[in-house]
Write a protein that holds these residues in place. Sequence first.
Motif, short mmCIF file in Angstrom:
data_model
loop_
_atom_site.label_atom_id
_atom_site.label_comp_id
_atom_site.label_asym_id
_atom_site.label_seq_id
_atom_site.Cartn_x
_atom_site.Cartn_y
_atom_site.Cartn_z
N GLN A 83 5.38 0.26 -34.81
CA GLN A 83 6.47 0.61 -35.73
C GLN A 83 7.68 -0.31 -35.52
O GLN A 83 8.27 -0.78 -36.47
N GLU A 84 8.03 -0.54 -34.25
CA GLU A 84 9.10 -1.49 -33.95
C GLU A 84 8.52 -2.89 -34.07
O GLU A 84 7.30 -3.04 -34.08
N THR A 85 9.41 -3.90 -34.12
CA THR A 85 8.89 -5.24 -34.41
C THR A 85 8.01 -5.80 -33.30
O THR A 85 7.10 -6.57 -33.56
N ALA A 86 8.28 -5.44 -32.05
CA ALA A 86 7.40 -5.80 -30.93
C ALA A 86 7.14 -7.30 -30.82
O ALA A 86 6.00 -7.74 -30.76
N VAL A 87 8.21 -8.08 -30.84
CA VAL A 87 8.07 -9.52 -30.61
C VAL A 87 8.90 -9.89 -29.38
O VAL A 87 9.77 -9.13 -28.97
N SER A 144 5.02 -10.12 -36.51
CA SER A 144 4.35 -9.03 -35.79
C SER A 144 2.90 -8.88 -36.27
O SER A 144 1.98 -8.69 -35.47
N ILE A 145 2.71 -8.99 -37.58
CA ILE A 145 1.35 -8.87 -38.12
C ILE A 145 0.51 -10.08 -37.70
O ILE A 145 -0.66 -9.95 -37.32
N ALA A 146 1.14 -11.27 -37.74
CA ALA A 146 0.41 -12.48 -37.29
C ALA A 146 -0.04 -12.33 -35.84
O ALA A 146 -1.17 -12.68 -35.49
N ALA B 79 8.77 -2.08 -28.05
CA ALA B 79 7.34 -1.82 -28.25
C ALA B 79 6.47 -3.04 -28.01
O ALA B 79 5.28 -3.02 -28.30
N LEU B 80 7.07 -4.12 -27.46
CA LEU B 80 6.23 -5.27 -27.11
C LEU B 80 5.21 -4.87 -26.05
O LEU B 80 4.05 -5.27 -26.11
N LEU B 81 5.66 -4.04 -25.10
CA LEU B 81 4.72 -3.58 -24.07
C LEU B 81 3.60 -2.75 -24.68
O LEU B 81 2.45 -2.87 -24.29
N GLN B 82 3.97 -1.92 -25.66
CA GLN B 82 2.95 -1.09 -26.33
C GLN B 82 1.89 -2.00 -26.96
O GLN B 82 0.71 -1.73 -26.86
#
Lengths: 242, 243
Positions: A83-87, A144-146, B79-82
């Motif tokens: 859900q969060e961008t996670a980069v 994020s999708i890439a 949420a990078l760790l997730q």
Amino acid sequence: MDAIVTKGLTKRYKDLTAVDSLDLTIREGELFSLLGVNGAGKTTTIKMLSCLTQPTAGDALLCGRSILTDTAAVKALIAVSPQETAVAPNLTVRENLELMCGVHGFSKVKQAEKVRELTELLDLGRISGKKAGKLSGGWQRRLSIAMALISEPRVLFLDEPTLGLDVLARSDLWDIIRSLKGKITIILTTHYMEEAEALSDRIGIMGSGRLLRCATAAELMEAAGADKFEDAFVRIVKGAAK
Amino acid sequence: MRMLTFARRNTKEILRDPLNLAFGLGFPVVLLLLLSAIQASIPVPLFEIGHLTPGITVFGLSFMTLFSATIIARDRSSALLQRLYTTPLTAADFILGYTLPMLPISAAQCLICYALALALGLGFTVNILWAVLFILPVSLLYIGLGLLCGSVFTDKQVGGICGALLTNLSAWLSGIWFDLDLVGGAFKAVAYALPFVHAVELERAVLSGSWSGIGPHLAWVLGYGLLTIAAAIALFLRQMRKQ
């Protein structure tokens, strides 16, 4: 072949049952949306299916592999765009893609090939040298999708991929998601009714941890006696709450 | 290989943050310059360059706690760790990937302090190289504290707890800024029951070549270091499972 089969999948936190005996089958190559109000159990379901959270009861098979007993194999089959961008914010777009190649153990040759392929697919070329933390929300979601696609997953989980994006950025992401349809199995969670209606092959509506209905958008509207998909969603969720 | 990729990423994240460079490298250098200038005007034994530099190198490590705690807490909140938990990276890969990059950064910070101390009049001896080597077990303690705090606190809480509280605590109880004998009593007893003053006295002993005195200090530092790392690993794994 079925991509996902859940059997009585349940998650309880003390007094709260977040997901209640979920039985669901998703076919390979299908784009399946999970809809529900906040706390309906969508994100918990995705976390269990992606081996982030252990179920309290039940099991799920992803391409025939159990999330309970074959976690490593399941992890090799899936990818998650949270859900969060996670980069990684201080890494460039290219370095973020290389990071994902590295953690999946790709060779230098395969890494170069995958980075080039995904840079082209998601049109990241002009920003490949920019730090991810400096990108707009739309570009971060694209990256994020890439990053999720790097590992060539058979099942891709997209958790609220267009949350907070403007109309144009959302439209661009829809195009990207459409381009992936049929090639991999996609599980999408969203709060946007029009998104689920426009993109999904089938839609599962969750409420209080249970799967209330599961069908195509047209079938759900017909069953609820509604002309608009949003009205159908509201009737189904409210009907279940009574 | 996978762990090294993750460790390289963590190194870049830390070194590309200008605030990290300013505090981690700049602040100890400024302190060394400032206290040496004061020493030139009003000499006190505590701030003689051979006595002061080992303390500053240990004090600088409190920023390693801040760096490691911040990067873990940020990775959790973004949420990078997730995302990475769904890849083939193992728990050991994560822990080593966060820990290993901090060791060369700690050594580099220590080297810079000693290079400046040489310019400020510290005589060169081979013990300087030993002091840099002995900073590594001390840095494990501080890195472990960072891993522990990053696994428990949010990125905002980490700033206050590691950046302010822990930095001050380790400074006050280390004997760098004032002689603990001047306060004495319970304060001194508490200070010597904690590892910070032992870390400073270990470095001072190594730099002055007083090898016979390093054993107990090294034991305190290693004991606390191992306990901290063990607690940090347990808490990291706990938050990993909670994901």
